[in-house]
Write a protein that holds these residues in place. Structure first.
Motif, mmCIF file in Angstrom:
data_model
loop_
_atom_site.group_PDB
_atom_site.id
_atom_site.type_symbol
_atom_site.label_atom_id
_atom_site.label_comp_id
_atom_site.label_asym_id
_atom_site.label_seq_id
_atom_site.Cartn_x
_atom_site.Cartn_y
_atom_site.Cartn_z
ATOM 1 N N VAL A 175 0.853 -1.187 0.000
ATOM 2 C CA VAL A 175 0.000 0.000 0.000
ATOM 3 C C VAL A 175 0.882 1.228 0.000
ATOM 4 N N PRO A 176 0.693 2.174 -0.881
ATOM 5 C CA PRO A 176 1.580 3.328 -0.950
ATOM 6 C C PRO A 176 1.479 4.190 0.296
ATOM 7 N N SER A 177 2.682 4.661 0.780
ATOM 8 C CA SER A 177 2.704 5.587 1.903
ATOM 9 C C SER A 177 2.646 7.021 1.445
ATOM 10 N N ASP A 178 2.689 7.241 0.130
ATOM 11 C CA ASP A 178 2.600 8.587 -0.415
ATOM 12 C C ASP A 178 1.219 9.152 -0.089
ATOM 13 N N PRO A 179 1.120 10.280 0.655
ATOM 14 C CA PRO A 179 -0.203 10.811 1.019
ATOM 15 C C PRO A 179 -1.021 11.224 -0.183
ATOM 16 N N ASN A 180 -0.359 11.507 -1.304
ATOM 17 C CA ASN A 180 -1.101 11.898 -2.507
ATOM 18 C C ASN A 180 -1.532 10.691 -3.337
ATOM 19 N N GLY A 181 -1.050 9.502 -2.940
ATOM 20 C CA GLY A 181 -1.404 8.317 -3.710
ATOM 21 C C GLY A 181 -0.786 8.305 -5.086
ATOM 22 N N SER A 182 0.284 9.085 -5.310
ATOM 23 C CA SER A 182 0.883 9.173 -6.637
ATOM 24 C C SER A 182 1.850 8.027 -6.858
ATOM 25 N N LYS A 183 1.891 7.502 -8.068
ATOM 26 C CA LYS A 183 2.840 6.447 -8.422
ATOM 27 C C LYS A 183 3.979 6.994 -9.270
ATOM 28 N N VAL A 184 4.182 8.305 -9.244
ATOM 29 C CA VAL A 184 5.263 8.954 -9.981
ATOM 30 C C VAL A 184 6.069 9.783 -8.994
ATOM 31 N N ASP A 185 7.401 9.601 -8.992
ATOM 32 C CA ASP A 185 8.201 10.390 -8.053
ATOM 33 C C ASP A 185 8.507 11.762 -8.639
ATOM 34 N N GLY A 232 10.659 -0.310 -3.655
ATOM 35 C CA GLY A 232 10.117 -0.908 -2.450
ATOM 36 C C GLY A 232 8.620 -1.123 -2.533
ATOM 37 N N ALA A 233 8.160 -2.205 -1.869
ATOM 38 C CA ALA A 233 6.752 -2.578 -1.975
ATOM 39 C C ALA A 233 5.828 -1.534 -1.355
ATOM 40 N N ASN A 234 6.303 -0.797 -0.336
ATOM 41 C CA ASN A 234 5.439 0.193 0.316
ATOM 42 C C ASN A 234 5.539 1.568 -0.336
ATOM 43 N N MET A 235 6.223 1.624 -1.496
ATOM 44 C CA MET A 235 6.346 2.871 -2.257
ATOM 45 C C MET A 235 6.976 3.988 -1.434
ATOM 46 N N SER A 236 7.933 3.652 -0.605
ATOM 47 C CA SER A 236 8.618 4.680 0.180
ATOM 48 C C SER A 236 9.606 5.420 -0.706
ATOM 49 N N LYS A 237 9.947 6.626 -0.292
ATOM 50 C CA LYS A 237 10.827 7.483 -1.089
ATOM 51 C C LYS A 237 12.038 7.910 -0.277
ATOM 52 N N ASN A 238 13.102 8.277 -0.995
ATOM 53 C CA ASN A 238 14.293 8.817 -0.365
ATOM 54 C C ASN A 238 14.047 10.269 0.037
ATOM 55 N N GLN A 239 15.053 10.870 0.666
ATOM 56 C CA GLN A 239 14.904 12.256 1.095
ATOM 57 C C GLN A 239 14.746 13.208 -0.087
ATOM 58 N N ASP A 240 15.319 12.847 -1.223
ATOM 59 C CA ASP A 240 15.170 13.702 -2.409
ATOM 60 C C ASP A 240 13.884 13.409 -3.171
ATOM 61 N N GLN A 241 12.972 12.644 -2.573
ATOM 62 C CA GLN A 241 11.647 12.332 -3.128
ATOM 63 C C GLN A 241 11.716 11.432 -4.363
ATOM 64 N N THR A 242 12.806 10.665 -4.508
ATOM 65 C CA THR A 242 12.862 9.644 -5.554
ATOM 66 C C THR A 242 12.532 8.297 -4.935
ATOM 67 N N TRP A 243 12.109 7.340 -5.793
ATOM 68 C CA TRP A 243 11.718 6.031 -5.268
ATOM 69 C C TRP A 243 12.896 5.345 -4.587
ATOM 70 N N ARG A 244 12.627 4.707 -3.446
ATOM 71 C CA ARG A 244 13.639 3.911 -2.765
ATOM 72 C C ARG A 244 13.701 2.539 -3.417
ATOM 73 N N ARG A 245 14.915 2.113 -3.743
ATOM 74 C CA ARG A 245 15.097 0.833 -4.421
ATOM 75 C C ARG A 245 14.735 -0.348 -3.505
ATOM 76 N N LYS A 246 14.308 -1.403 -4.125
ATOM 77 C CA LYS A 246 14.027 -2.642 -3.406
ATOM 78 C C LYS A 246 15.351 -3.215 -2.910
#
Length: 210
Positions: free
Chosen positions: A36-46, A58-72
């Protein structure tokens, strides 16, 4: 799981404040489930335009500090390279393996004879100079280019024959006729009807008879 029930005696104002605090806490603390995405906007684009992909991110769609996707975690070197190519494609950048096409150099054509090299290579096509303000249309002292001869119809050529007969007589014209045709390149009489250049040449020869 144990259940604890508390009974508090509070005023109406204190009850309202407690309810507000419970609601605020429930909205702020959310434990995301797997996938389930943790992005509050529900966006699938970083922030860079990369679309989330379960193969690399990552499966939970977490992002790095620079707002890019965190790798699995646990990606192999090949999977990391594939992820780099995928993300580069999403950003519109060329893949690392793509190479820009380079045109093969064209060997220059060597000039032959007296023909200028720029006319043989085609690198420059001279255009006619149009006369402008303050520019003479012709260079003084340079002879004008010869004009093409006016066309001669079959009837006009017959008229030239008649005019020559009137000037020098029919016997003279018949005596000169073989030479006139030879110099004009006439080998068959039908050419006088079909070939405009030969009619011009015959008429010129006839006009010279005086």
């Amino acid at each position: 799981m144990a259940t604890i029930t508390l009974t508090l005696e509070v005023t109406e104002e204190e009850r309202a404040k407690l309810v507000e605090r419970f609601i605020a806490t429930a909205n702020a603390v959310v434990e995301p489930d797997e996938g389930v995405p943790s992005d509050p906007n529900g966006s699938k684009v970083d922030i860079t335009g990369v679309v989330w992909d379960a193969r690399y991110h990552g499966a939970n769609m977490s992002k790095n500090q620079d707002q890019t996707w965190r790798r699995k975690k646990g990606l192999s070197e090949q999977e990391k390279a594939d992820a780099d190519a995928y993300e580069a494609g999403c950003r519109g950048a060329p893949a690392a393996t793509a190479q820009a096409a380079v045109a093969a150099p064209v060997a220059p054509v060597q000039p032959t004879g007296d023909v200028p090299s720029f006319l043989q290579t085609g690198s420059f096509a001279p255009s006619p100079v149009m006369p402008g303000v303050g520019m003479p249309s012709a260079i003084p002292g340079m002879p004008a280019a010869p004009q093409p001869p006016a066309p001669v119809s079959y009837q006009e050529m017959i008229g030239a024959f008649q005019a020559a007969i009137g000037r020098v007589g029919e016997p003279r014209v018949q005596g000169e006729l073989g030479g006139i045709y030879q110099r004009a390149g006439v080998t068959e009489m039908v050419q006088l009807e079909t070939d405009g250049d030969k009619r011009i040449a015959v008429k010129n020869e006839l006009d010279k008879l005086v």
